[in-house]
Each structure stands twice: as C-alpha cells, then as structure tokens.
Design a protein around this motif. Structure first.
Motif: not given
Length: 527
Positions: A110, A112-113, A116, A118, A142, A145-146, A148
C-alpha cells in the motif's frame, strides 16, 4: 543458453504465471545481443505466456529488454544479460509481471502504491555482485506495483562507456531521476525510507507505543537471529531491533565452513535466518539503529534509545550488533569512498577491468581479494603493514604464482590521492627506511579486518581496548540484565557458527536471569 537442469527448474517457476508477458528486446547483430536473443528464446520455449518482440531503437540501450503485460502500465527493463547473481532477479521479475503475488506485507504494498511523484531509477550492477540482486529486485517490484516508478537494471561491465561517463566505481549504484540516489545493498524498506520522508517518523511513533519486552535483541546477524529464536521458544515476549537483518553475512560471498552445509552464499543465509525468526512470535523492527543503552532504573527496565528518536524497554537485553569493515583512516579514504576506494572485491572488481588497483591487507581476506582481482584488472599491488603476509600458505603460493601481482610488506598506507572525482594513486611509507612512495592506480580495496559496532555502548558497558564488549562464560556484560554475543564481543574467532552458539547462549542466560530475578526472595536465597 540455459542448461537442461536450469530449464526444468525455471519451467516449474514460470508455471505460476497467470497473465501474458510481453518482452520487447532492443537488439543488434553484436555478440551480446546474440546471447540475449538466445536467453529470451529459451524463455518462450518454457512458457506459452511469454512472447518476445525484437526492436532496433537507437534511443534505448542495446542490448536490453523490457517486461510488460497487457492492461498494465509497467516500466521495467534489463540492460544486459541477467545471469550470474542476477538470474534470480530475472525470474522474480517474470513472476511479478506475470501476476504472481509478491511476498510483501500488505501495508508495504500500500505504501509503494501510494507514493506521490515520478521516480526514474537506474541501477548499475555486476554479475559477480552478491549485494546487487536485493536492490534490483526491490526496484523491479516497485515498478510492477506503481506505474509512476520506472526501473532499468544495467550491467556495468557491458556498458563500460556509460560507467566511465557517470563515474560508477562501486555497485550497486542507484540513480534517481538522473542524480545519484544511493550505493550499496538496499531492500524495499530501505528505499521507501529514503523516498517516503514520513515513513521513519511513522515507524518511530509505532515503536514508542510498544510494551516492554522480556528479551530485546539488538542486532540481526547470526548471533541476534539465534538469540531471538532461543528466547521466543521459551514463550517470553521477544523483540529484535536491527539496522539491517542479516548483518555482515549479507556482505559475504561464499560460506563453506558452516557445519552440515557444504556451500551457501551470504544473502541466501541471511534470508534463511530472517525466515526462521519469523516462524516465531518475534517482534522484528528493521532499519533501527541503536544509539544509547540506559541501565535499568527503579522500574527494572533497561532502555535502548534509537536513532529514529524512539526508544524500547525490556527486562533483559542481548547486544549482537556485530562488526564492520575496518577503515584505514588516512587522508582521501572517506573522500574517495565509492569513487575508487572499495571494500568488496567481488562486487566492485568488474568495474576496474583493465585498470591498476591496490589491496590493503595481507591476511586471508586481502590475499583472496588480490587473487580474485588479478583475473580481472591489469595489475594488483598488495600492501601489508607487517614484515610478512599473514594469510594461509596455500593462498600465498597461489598469489606468488600470478604474474600481474606485486607484494609490498612493511608498508604503511599514508594517503589515497585523487583528482577530486576519482582515485589516482596511493602513498605508502616504507616502515624500514621511512621513505615515502607513490603508486599510480585507479582503485584501492581495503581488507584490514573488522571493527566492533560498540560505539553506542561507551560509558555504559565495559569494553576491551579493541572496543569489544567484555563478556563472561555466560555472555553476561558488566551491566546486570545486559548480555552480548557474536563479533561485537571479546569471544575469540569471529565465525558464523560461533556467533550462533554465543547468541543462543546469551538468550538462555537472559532467560535464566529473568527466572532468578522474578522468583520470590525465599526461592532466590535457596537457589
């Protein structure tokens, strides 16, 4: 490309993939591209979920390949051929891109996701580096999962021009958005702590609210892990606070003297230690550095103050903070650390291919480092303070047989010189004549033994002249209720198997202390 046994093992892993994987490979006609093409073809034969598309894009590193899956925005790329220590990174990347769930706590996923911003990460690795896979695997996960988060893992030996231009002189070396982010081993939690600035404060608040422990172990190496297991098996409240779980074992390449295990590697053993500890009800607090120990007061509780600002209390404490590589403490060493001054020949050696290096130290570690480096670099100069080498004779014979190695004894290293960006030489003094000499070189590998991590105990616990915690046959220190084990103590022979035994003994002694101090006065008198 892959042998038959490895293909069978890999096929079993790839059966866990639940969604298609598209590999986009940027290749040319060179030898490295041919090797990568062969590896990727093997993958397609092992799983019908894997598809390869070849491209020729001058804007991407060549050879390289990205991993993706339809409907998911994933930015994950390998620049180079991930074999050697990085083969496991490739396997895990395939599994995670292919939908296999990661072994991370829900709250970490949670976190990692929810990042906020880039983040464009680039990691330089070498195939012989045992520290690099942790970083590569953490950033790959990572990136899965994200959307960005972008990550490119780059083989420094294959992209030498890039390494020279960006002055990468140690691995793993991580860049974030074009700027140096970190060097050395890191896992997901360490990376998150650096980019999520509020994570440390949130963790400190959680720690402040913890109830006192019966046994608190400080340190997560072999001694600390053994102490935690032995304490937890007694059914008492056990906690372990570690700066990094695994300790110095994480930096050890091959382990061949751990009884009943003919060969293993440090990171593999460290992972096994943590997995074993997690089988018990042990409160593991990672990334926590102890700064001060306060002996028990009127409440009977010992306090351990942490660098995060939090503190922990316990009825007993086992100190198992281990040791670290000893530094030369000469001008230029700190300034050029990771800019030519290195401490891990296995990790950083490939970055010095064709160059001149020095190894400081004539014990087993120093001579082994010189032997390993001689197969990679142009020339090795081994410098030993004493009048003769201290390494085993079999290692000395091997060293003397190498044509590109010089040995200088009775020499005191005085200074590491450089041009402000990287190492250019080393100054040593002949201890017989007092004359100073300068050697032109590009790298200095320091191998001069260990220094106990005991600074935080000064003024509280009795230490030896070498800074080691003084312990008796039961692991007791000079402070009641405080025990110690492993490389931080005066116990001779700093070995993994000895540290584990001493950690177990310290935990049993702590349990015995708890029984005796909590027993009724009449019972204590009878005992």
């Amino acid at each position: 490309m892959l042998d038959a046994d490895l293909k069978e093992q890999l096929k079993a892993y790839l059966a866990r993939i639940t969604r298609p994987i598209e590999i986009r490979a940027n290749l040319d006609d060179g030898e490295a591209s041919q090797e990568m093409r062969s590896l990727l073809q093997d993958l397609t034969l092992l799983s019908d979920q894997i598809h390869v598309v070849e491209t020729r894009n001058a804007g991407e590193r060549t050879p390289s390949f990205s991993l993706g899956t339809p409907g998911q925005d994933i930015h994950l790329r390998f620049a180079g051929i991930p074999l050697g220590h990085e083969f496991s990174s490739l396997v895990l990347a395939l599994l995670h891109v292919g939908g296999h769930p990661p072994k991370l706590a829900p709250e970490v996923i949670e976190q990692i996701q929810g990042l906020d911003g880039d983040y464009r990460f680039e990691t330089y690795f070498s195939l012989s580096c045992q520290n690099c896979p942790d970083v590569v695997q953490a950033l790959n996960l990572m990136a899965v999962l994200n959307p960005r988060i972008q990550h490119v893992a780059i083989d420094g030996a294959l992209f030498q021009d890039e390494v020279e231009r960006r002055q990468v002189m140690s691995v793993p070396k991580v860049f974030l958005n074009g700027e140096v982010f970190a060097s050395g081993r890191m896992g997901v939690e360490e990376i998150l702590a650096k980019i999520d600035t509020g994570a440390s404060a949130r963790e400190a608040e959680k720690i402040k609210g913890k109830a006192p422990f019966d046994v608190l172990i400080v340190g997560g190496g072999p001694a600390g892990a053994a102490a935690a297991i032995y304490a937890a098996r007694k059914g008492i409240r056990t906690g372990i606070a570690a700066e990094r779980f695994g300790g110095q074992v994480l930096d050890t390449l091959g382990i061949e003297n751990f009884i009943s295990v003919s060969h293993t590697e440090g990171p593999k053993m460290a992972a096994a230690l943590e997995a074993h500890v997690r089988q018990y009800e042990v409160d593991i607090m990672n990334l926590q550095r102890a700064e001060k120990l306060v002996p028990a007061g009127d409440d009977g509780l010992i306090e351990v103050q942490l660098a995060s600002g939090a503190s922990l209390k316990s009825k007993t404490v086992v100190v198992a903070t281990g040791a670290r590589w000893r530094q030369m403490n000469v001008p230029g060493e700190s300034e050029y650390r990771n800019k030519g001054v290195a401490y891990c020949p296995h990790c950083d050696g490939p970055l010095f291919k064709g160059k001149r290096v020095a190894v400081i130290g004539g014990g087993n570690s120093g001579v082994e480092a010189a032997i390993d480096l001689a197969g990679i670099v142009a020339h090795v100069t081994l410098i030993e303070f004493e009048a003769k080498l201290r390494a085993d004779e079999i290692l000395q014979r091997k060293l003397r047989s190498l044509p590109n190695v010089d040995v200088i004894v009775s020499a005191q290293t005085m200074e590491v010189t450089g041009d402000g960006q990287k190492v250019t030489g080393l100054v040593y003094k002949d201890r017989g004549t007092g004359e100073r000499h300068t050697i032109a070189l590009e790298g200095v590998f320091v191998q001069i033994g260990l220094l106990p991590n005991s600074e935080w105990l000064k003024g509280t616990v009795a230490l030896s002249a070498r800074g080691e915690v003084e312990v008796d046959a039961h692991g007791r220190t000079s402070v009641p209720g405080v025990f110690a084990a492993g490389d931080v103590t005066t116990v001779p022979y700093k070995q993994i198997v000895i540290a584990m035994g001493e950690g177990s003994k310290a935990a049993l002694s702590a349990f015995d202390h708890l029984i005796r101090t909590s027993a009724p006065a009449s019972a204590r008198k009878a005992a």
